[in-house]
Design a protein around this motif. Structure first.
Motif, PDB file in Angstrom:
ATOM      1  N   ALA A  62     -12.482  29.195 -31.331  1.00 21.54           N
ATOM      2  CA  ALA A  62     -11.412  29.527 -29.629  1.00 21.54           C
ATOM      3  C   ALA A  62     -10.987  30.687 -29.720  1.00 21.54           C
ATOM      4  CB  ALA A  62     -10.609  28.317 -30.174  1.00 21.54           C
ATOM      5  N   ALA A  63     -10.329  30.375 -28.466  1.00 18.37           N
ATOM      6  CA  ALA A  63      -9.627  31.290 -27.340  1.00 18.37           C
ATOM      7  C   ALA A  63      -8.628  31.572 -27.713  1.00 18.37           C
ATOM      8  CB  ALA A  63     -10.490  31.661 -26.225  1.00 18.37           C
ATOM      9  N   ALA A  64      -8.345  30.061 -27.837  1.00 18.00           N
ATOM     10  CA  ALA A  64      -5.919  29.802 -27.817  1.00 18.00           C
ATOM     11  C   ALA A  64      -5.933  29.236 -28.269  1.00 18.00           C
ATOM     12  CB  ALA A  64      -5.737  30.575 -26.084  1.00 18.00           C
ATOM     13  N   VAL A  65      -4.724  28.391 -28.657  1.00 14.28           N
ATOM     14  CA  VAL A  65      -4.464  27.170 -28.615  1.00 14.28           C
ATOM     15  C   VAL A  65      -3.378  26.255 -27.917  1.00 14.28           C
ATOM     16  CG1 VAL A  65      -2.696  25.843 -31.032  1.00 14.28           C
ATOM     17  CG2 VAL A  65      -4.534  27.846 -31.178  1.00 14.28           C
ATOM     18  N   SER A  66      -3.237  25.393 -27.561  1.00 13.49           N
ATOM     19  CA  SER A  66      -2.773  24.773 -26.887  1.00 13.49           C
ATOM     20  C   SER A  66      -2.215  23.362 -26.959  1.00 13.49           C
ATOM     21  CB  SER A  66      -3.321  25.018 -25.339  1.00 13.49           C
ATOM     22  OG  SER A  66      -1.996  23.820 -24.101  1.00 13.49           O
ATOM     23  N   PRO A  67      -0.872  22.542 -26.998  1.00 10.57           N
ATOM     24  CA  PRO A  67      -0.507  21.576 -26.902  1.00 10.57           C
ATOM     25  C   PRO A  67      -1.440  20.213 -26.238  1.00 10.57           C
ATOM     26  CG  PRO A  67       1.992  22.918 -26.002  1.00 10.57           C
ATOM     27  CD  PRO A  67      -0.039  23.485 -26.924  1.00 10.57           C
ATOM     28  N   ALA A  68      -0.997  21.116 -24.935  1.00 15.43           N
ATOM     29  CA  ALA A  68      -1.123  20.173 -23.877  1.00 15.43           C
ATOM     30  C   ALA A  68      -2.994  19.518 -23.853  1.00 15.43           C
ATOM     31  CB  ALA A  68      -1.092  20.892 -22.616  1.00 15.43           C
ATOM     32  N   GLY A  69      -3.333  18.827 -23.625  1.00 13.95           N
ATOM     33  CA  GLY A  69      -4.188  17.957 -23.479  1.00 13.95           C
ATOM     34  C   GLY A  69      -5.062  18.207 -22.295  1.00 13.95           C
ATOM     35  N   PRO A  70      -6.344  17.764 -22.059  1.00 14.08           N
ATOM     36  CA  PRO A  70      -7.193  17.983 -21.123  1.00 14.08           C
ATOM     37  C   PRO A  70      -7.377  16.941 -19.782  1.00 14.08           C
ATOM     38  CG  PRO A  70      -9.218  17.293 -23.020  1.00 14.08           C
ATOM     39  CD  PRO A  70      -7.111  17.102 -23.379  1.00 14.08           C
ATOM     40  N   TYR A  71      -8.201  17.083 -18.851  1.00 11.83           N
ATOM     41  CA  TYR A  71      -8.691  16.983 -18.346  1.00 11.83           C
ATOM     42  C   TYR A  71     -10.768  15.850 -18.625  1.00 11.83           C
ATOM     43  CZ  TYR A  71      -5.372  18.672 -15.467  1.00 11.83           C
ATOM     44  OH  TYR A  71      -4.114  18.874 -14.332  1.00 11.83           O
ATOM     45  N   LYS A  72     -10.779  14.606 -18.213  1.00 10.16           N
ATOM     46  CA  LYS A  72     -11.529  14.029 -18.743  1.00 10.16           C
ATOM     47  C   LYS A  72     -12.520  13.868 -17.038  1.00 10.16           C
ATOM     48  CE  LYS A  72      -9.441  12.009 -22.825  1.00 10.16           C
ATOM     49  NZ  LYS A  72     -10.553  13.166 -23.589  1.00 10.16           N
ATOM     50  N   ASP A  73     -12.617  14.450 -16.212  1.00  7.51           N
ATOM     51  CA  ASP A  73     -13.114  14.365 -14.953  1.00  7.51           C
ATOM     52  C   ASP A  73     -14.398  14.685 -14.290  1.00  7.51           C
ATOM     53  OD1 ASP A  73     -11.095  12.774 -14.334  1.00  7.51           O
ATOM     54  OD2 ASP A  73     -10.214  14.884 -13.488  1.00  7.51           O
TER      55      ASP A  73
END
Length: 450
Positions: free
Chosen positions: A376-387
């Motif tokens: 992956a290009a990065a690690v983030s704890p924030a979840g995604p959108y699902k739209d």
């Protein structure tokens, strides 16, 4: 007169039965017990026993076994025997057959021009070698249209390979055109367009279409030999190379060798693959393994999604097949993770080998414990959108590289490389040569240090 036929496959069986029907004592050998013995033919338990005291030997073992068949036959051959190698091989292979037999028999290079299935033993054959005239006379017993063309062993096969540039290329073009018509819902119209152009009409079209698909592996190798011949003649071969790649693609699409090919790439470092392909195909170095020691090789299932949104990723998992690697163009966004532990668990259940994400992921510790490889290009704890929106199975740009569905993805601690699916065999062979060269150079360096 005794005739020995080495190889009782499609062509060998036709020739053996034809000589037997012509009243010749005919003996055949084939190492595969499942291949039936033609009517009127005696089956020998070995090559040597088949050729012993034979006046005429026909080798139809396939190019891959032509030299080994000659090696097995040589000690048992009569000096005055005619040994006609009818395998679809390169001039170099025919010359090696002649060297292998030496003075043990009279070797003739034979090249079948046309379909043995359609014309039988009467099919046109080109013959080359000092005993070409005698070979042509021997083949007249089965009505063969045999033509001696000279004394140089390899000349007949050279002509056949020149013809293959057209015939195999035409077959490859037809399959691609028929597939295009089918995909567009215009198969019958497309077939009529092609049939109207071909002198043989629909019968020729069907034979080339069906035969190309059935014999894709063998014909790709014959085209490779044609390409080598043209290279020696300083002729550029872009169409022939494309046709060979098309045959390899057909073989992989039919499931012939694809798993073994992908598994072979798993043993090759991405650095060696990059060296073999002029360093073109690497993803950006910002796309890194999220846990140390991860590596994989698999078939690309491509996903394009809006930055920070993983709806398309969920849809991709529903259609993923065992052996797939999800390659996700997430726009390089590092603010929201497109996948984590739950998606990884579902991916494992589907047989997915790993994921490559031009975007962010999370749950690194859980991914490592699961043993699921992710780059992956990065690690983030924030979840995604699902739209949404998003697309599956399209050619995408990921990490600065182009990736098409079905391309081979190879990834390790150094990074990720995309191997175009139509160039996989050539790339694997070239990468192995890189490794061999590096190993030899390393041995030299270490000897200098000792």
């Amino acid at each position: 007169m005794k005739v020995a036929v080495l190889g009782l496959g499609e062509a060998g069986a036709i020739y053996a039965e034809a000589f037997a029907s012509a009243g010749r004592r005919t003996v055949g050998f084939d190492p595969a017990p499942a291949i039936p013995t033609p009517a009127g033919v005696t089956r020998a338990p070995s090559t040597a026993e088949a050729v012993a005291d034979a006046d005429l030997v026909l080798s139809l073992t396939t190019a891959a076994h032509a030299v080994s068949a000659a090696r097995d036959a040589a000690p048992a051959l009569r000096e005055d025997a005619l040994y006609i190698d009818l395998n679809a091989a390169s001039p170099q292979v025919k010359a090696e057959v002649a060297r292998t037999i030496g003075d043990a028999a009279r070797v003739v290079d034979g090249a079948v021009i046309g379909s043995v299935v359609k014309f039988g033993a009467a099919v046109e054959v080109l013959l080359a070698g000092p005993a070409a005239d005698a070979a042509a006379e021997a083949l007249k017993a089965v009505g063969s249209a045999a033509e001696p063309i000279g004394d140089a062993v390899g000349a007949a096969s050279g002509r056949k390979l020149l013809r293959s540039v057209f015939m195999k290329g035409l077959g490859a073009l037809i399959t691609e055109s028929v597939d295009a018509g089918t995909a567009a819902g215009e198969e019958e119209w497309m077939r009529k367009q092609i049939a109207d152009v071909l002198a043989g009409g629909s019968e020729t079209l069907d034979r080339l279409d069906r035969g190309t698909r059935l014999h894709a592996v063998r014909r790709s190798r014959e085209l490779d030999a044609s390409i080598e011949l043209l290279a020696d003649l300083s002729v550029e071969t872009p169409v022939s190379r494309g046709a060979a790649d098309r045959h390899r693609y057909l073989a992989r699409s039919a499931g012939d060798g694809a798993p073994e090919l992908i598994d072979a790439f798993a043993e090759i470092p991405t650095a060696a693959i990059g060296d073999a392909r002029d360093r073109l195909g690497f993803l950006s170095s910002r796309i890194r393994p999220v846990w140390a020691g991860a590596r994989l090789a698999g078939r690309a299932l491509t996903v394009q999604t809006r930055p920070g949104d993983n709806k398309a990723l969920h849809r991709a998992l529903a259609v993923a097949r065992p052996g797939d690697v999800l390659v996700v163009d997430g726009g390089g966004d590092d603010s929201r993770a497109l996948l984590g532990e739950l998606i990884a668990e579902r991916a494992v259940n589907r047989g997915v080998r790993g994921m490559v994400v031009d975007g962010a992921v999370r749950d690194v510790d859980e991914l490592r414990e699961l043993g699921f490889p992710v780059w992956a290009a990065a690690v983030s704890p924030a979840g995604p959108y699902k739209d949404g929106p998003g697309h599956i199975g399209r050619t995408i740009s990921v990490g600065g590289a182009v990736c098409a569905p079905g391309d081979i993805v190879v990834a390790d601690g150094d990074g990720v490389f995309i191997v175009p699916r139509l160039e996989a065999e050539q790339t694997l062979a070239a990468a192995r040569l890189v490794l061999e060269d590096e190993a030899e150079r390393l041995r030299t360096i270490r000897r200098e240090r000792a």
